[in-house]
Design an enzyme around this catalytic site. Sequence first.
Site, short mmCIF file in Angstrom:
data_model
loop_
_atom_site.label_atom_id
_atom_site.label_comp_id
_atom_site.label_asym_id
_atom_site.label_seq_id
_atom_site.Cartn_x
_atom_site.Cartn_y
_atom_site.Cartn_z
N PRO A 2 72.89 74.64 49.43
CA PRO A 2 73.29 73.96 48.18
C PRO A 2 72.25 74.19 47.09
CG PRO A 2 73.49 72.49 50.07
CD PRO A 2 72.77 73.70 50.55
N GLU A 3 72.74 74.47 45.89
CA GLU A 3 71.85 74.71 44.75
C GLU A 3 72.11 73.64 43.69
OE1 GLU A 3 71.87 78.92 43.62
OE2 GLU A 3 72.62 79.45 45.62
N LYS A 58 66.82 71.12 43.83
CA LYS A 58 67.77 71.05 44.95
C LYS A 58 67.62 69.76 45.76
CE LYS A 58 67.49 76.09 45.54
NZ LYS A 58 67.21 77.18 46.51
N ARG A 259 65.93 88.86 50.91
CA ARG A 259 67.14 88.16 50.47
C ARG A 259 68.23 89.16 50.14
NH1 ARG A 259 66.33 82.83 48.47
NH2 ARG A 259 64.13 82.19 48.48
#
Length: 271
Positions: A2-3, A58, A259
């Site tokens: 979640p951002e 966050k 990433r």
Amino acid sequence: MPELPEMENYRRLLSEYIINQPITDVVINRDKSINVPADQFINELTGLRAIFVERRGKYLIFHMNNGRRLLLHLMLGGMLYYGTEEDRPSRNTQVEITFGQNTLYFIGLRLGYLHLLSAKEVEEILKPLGPELFDRRMSKERFVEQLKGRRGALKSLLVNQHVIAGIGNCYADEIAFEAGLLPSVKIQDLSEEAVGRLYDAMLKVLPDALEHGGYMEAPFMEGDTRTGGYDDMCKVYDREGEGCVRCGGVVNRIELTGRKAFFCPSCQHEQ
């Protein structure tokens, strides 16, 4: 993970449903998800009320009516569900906090956590975070200042919580796409105009994602049709091999400092 849009969506929903509702029960199914002994956690929280829910990057901070705080970081795989035992997702819960007839289920806290802290302890933990994009003191000029002297790939900078708080893998890719910049471009090589374009892209992507409930599809409660609405609107994130909505090129995926990064090589450039 979640951002900012997902956590702000949760904050707004929690503010609507749990504020000033007395905590009637607490269940701890995984001791490692909390920071104090389970008995202490349960005893301290039972009977308290959350009077305010704040978001910082966050994180969510539950302000309790006795001055204590609950600091939540969902990390990878974490989610919240509010409802009854009958309608909650069939997944293991690590913490459950009941407010009368309904329970707030903390799910997937294998890496995330819910810590009971003092206001000063929370302040110390959050102190290293960079500014919020929606902070009234933030501006394009301040953003340009934030980037001065920074080096490395654009995506690495966007997900650096010490630069701007709240952006992760998904929105870093979406912001880079909106700005027409490659996620691999070196931040030190960007012109001031490109940095300004990047700032404008952030101001477009993040509010749009929030308006549509973020990209995490799992609903917050029964009947919730808003949460996760942005998932189908992502233009490059997790869209490898699909056609670019802007130019018709093909969305690529690469690895950048560990990433994954999604982008369109046809319409995203170095400036």
